[in-house]
Design a protein around this motif. Structure first.
Motif, mmCIF file in Angstrom:
data_model
loop_
_atom_site.group_PDB
_atom_site.id
_atom_site.type_symbol
_atom_site.label_atom_id
_atom_site.label_comp_id
_atom_site.label_asym_id
_atom_site.label_seq_id
_atom_site.Cartn_x
_atom_site.Cartn_y
_atom_site.Cartn_z
ATOM 1 N N ARG A 1 -1.537 13.603 23.458
ATOM 2 C CA ARG A 1 -0.868 12.595 24.286
ATOM 3 C C ARG A 1 -0.122 11.572 23.447
ATOM 4 N N ILE A 2 -0.489 11.469 22.174
ATOM 5 C CA ILE A 2 0.078 10.449 21.298
ATOM 6 C C ILE A 2 0.920 11.065 20.182
ATOM 7 N N VAL A 3 0.456 12.187 19.651
ATOM 8 C CA VAL A 3 1.080 12.797 18.480
ATOM 9 C C VAL A 3 1.756 14.106 18.868
ATOM 10 N N LYS A 4 2.988 14.272 18.451
ATOM 11 C CA LYS A 4 3.710 15.511 18.733
ATOM 12 C C LYS A 4 3.307 16.594 17.739
ATOM 13 N N GLY A 5 3.360 17.853 18.210
ATOM 14 C CA GLY A 5 3.130 18.982 17.317
ATOM 15 C C GLY A 5 1.685 19.244 16.971
ATOM 16 N N VAL B 1 -1.679 4.721 13.126
ATOM 17 C CA VAL B 1 -2.690 5.361 12.279
ATOM 18 C C VAL B 1 -2.757 6.862 12.573
ATOM 19 N N LEU B 2 -2.842 7.236 13.855
ATOM 20 C CA LEU B 2 -2.934 8.655 14.212
ATOM 21 C C LEU B 2 -1.716 9.427 13.733
ATOM 22 N N ARG B 3 -0.546 8.868 13.915
ATOM 23 C CA ARG B 3 0.680 9.566 13.509
ATOM 24 C C ARG B 3 0.814 9.634 11.984
ATOM 25 N N SER B 4 0.483 8.550 11.308
ATOM 26 C CA SER B 4 0.562 8.552 9.838
ATOM 27 C C SER B 4 -0.411 9.554 9.238
ATOM 28 N N LEU B 5 -1.629 9.575 9.744
ATOM 29 C CA LEU B 5 -2.612 10.540 9.254
ATOM 30 C C LEU B 5 -2.171 11.976 9.513
#
Length: 437
Positions: A229-233, A427-431
């Motif tokens: 829901r937050i991060v693509k791919g 944070v979620l996307r950077s990780l």
């Protein structure tokens, strides 16, 4: 024998209920565990709350609305007059039972009886449908074998013994239908399982009969390596250990309750998470084994409160931490994360019902600081002591984000980070970009 569990969305409409047979394909022995039709349990909870509030008219109105939905449901589910009449008799019976509680003193015992009706309806409707289309099935009443003790813990030897007796009565049958979520308690009263309801039922049955596999069918194709829901791919994870799956479930992966697969883990029964919308997708296999040398997934848990207790009395003092933990124990408030130094200890909680009382007691130890609106981000993978570089990659990915706490070394398969809720998405996307791209 395999155990297949289908959630509320999988039986949420007549078409979806009919399509289950494409997945079940009754050629080998299977026990199918069904949840209530989606939305039903919430409606039953509203009805019971109306009764508890002594608002009998509101309860009657809610019962009428829910019954109307089921009357439409059976018209679409059945095509023969006989099956429709059987379905109508079933609906009338259960909704007459719901209405009868207006004449009684309503307690938590009656509330649990009401909450059990959803699974009793869905399983019997499916059994009637299978009979209508000529597919033989056996309806196994969960209330005849699923039992919990006085501590609300399942009694697996009892479940195994009584389920075996039921199955032995049908030596040539291969398709069995039963209810998730419901059980009897130590007094023999109708009750329900905590910890994930129908998933827990499937896991308990799998453990009780030493099943080949437990399959949990939902509307998601397994656990993903981040929040889609937050991060693509994001991608489904092929294989997880039970411990890794429990960590991800506890820290935000909603597809599974963190404790629901404990029975399967204890009795070494593999669990597979599958998608009813994409039945050919491999999903996620959860076993006692794990792929080594990999970071598996990232999950986040919101609504966290961080508490720091600082005290010079902590220096070289034994028993200090015990006394701190006893405060949380008295208020039945679990701790998620903990970090310590010579003069301070920081902990996180997600239940704040007794926060004021806890803080008042903690102030007797020293100064207390509180941070609200925090998020725990959990990175799950192979963080064993023989591995190097993974923790550095995690911290490098979020070097531009302020960290409130870090928990590392408590287990060999996770590193947990506490950040402000407003930083969670970054944070979620950077990780994800650093660990999986």
């Amino acid at each position: 024998m395999k155990v297949l569990k289908f959630g509320g969305t999988s039986v949420g409409s007549p078409d979806r209920m009919k399509n289950l047979l494409d997945i079940i394909k009754p050629k080998n022995k299977q026990i199918v565990v069904l949840s209530a039709v989606s939305g039903t349990t919430n409606s039953l909870l509203e009805i019971s709350q109306a009764y508890l509030a002594e608002d009998k008219q509101k309860a009657a109105d809610l019962i009428s609305v829910l019954k109307a939905k089921y009357e439409i449901f059976i018209k679409e589910l059945f095509s023969s007059d006989e099956a429709y009449e059987n379905g109508k008799d079933l609906i009338d019976y259960h909704f007459n039972l719901l209405s009868s509680f207006s004449n009684e003193l309503f307690t938590s015992i009656e509330e649990k009886v009401i909450l059990a009706q959803g699974e009793l309806i869905s399983t019997t409707l499916y059994h009637i449908y299978l009979t209508e289309i000529g597919v033989k099935s056996v309806l196994l009443p969960a209330l005849d074998f699923m039992k919990i003790d006085e501590d609300n813990e399942p009694i697996i030897p009892f479940i195994s013994e009584h389920l075996k007796v039921l199955l032995d009565q049908y030596p040539t049958d291969i398709l069995f239908i039963t209810q998730g979520y419901i059980c009897r308690n130590s007094f023999g009263e109708i009750d329900n399982l905590r910890r994930g309801g129908s998933d827990y039922t499937a896991s308990l049955i799998g453990a009780a009969i030493a099943a080949e596999e437990v399959q949990i069918w939902t509307d998601i194709d397994g656990m993903h390596n981040n929040d889609p829901r937050i991060v693509k791919g994001t991608k489904p994870i092929a294989v997880l250990s039970f411990d890794e799956a429990a960590e991800l479930a506890y820290f935000g992966a909603k597809i599974l309750h963190p404790q629901s697969v404990f029975p399967a883990q204890k009795y070494k029964v593999p669990v597979r998470l599958l998608n009813t919308m994409e039945p050919d997708a491999p999903g996620t296999l959860i076993t006692n084994e794990s792929e080594r040398g990999k970071i598996k997934s990232i999950a986040a848990k919101d609504g966290i409160t961080a508490i720091k207790i600082q005290s010079s009395r902590m220096l070289l003092a034994y028993g200090f931490l015990r006394r701190v933990f006893e405060v949380f124990e008295r208020y039945k408030t679990p701790i998620d994360m903990i970090t310590t130094s010579e003069v301070a200890v920081s902990v996180t909680i997600d239940e704040t019902q007794h926060l004021d009382e806890i803080l008042q007691e903690l102030k007797s130890f020293g100064s207390v600081d509180v941070d609200h609106n925090q998020t725990i981000v959990c990175v799950v993978g192979d963080f064993g002591v023989e591995k190097h570089g993974f923790a550095a990659r995690v911290l490098e990915a979020i070097k531009h984000i302020p960290l409130r706490m870090i928990s590392y070394g408590g287990s060999s398969y996770n590193i947990s980070l506490l950040v402000k809720n407003e930083d969670k998405v970054e944070v979620l996307r950077s990780l994800h970009n650093r660990l999986f791209e």
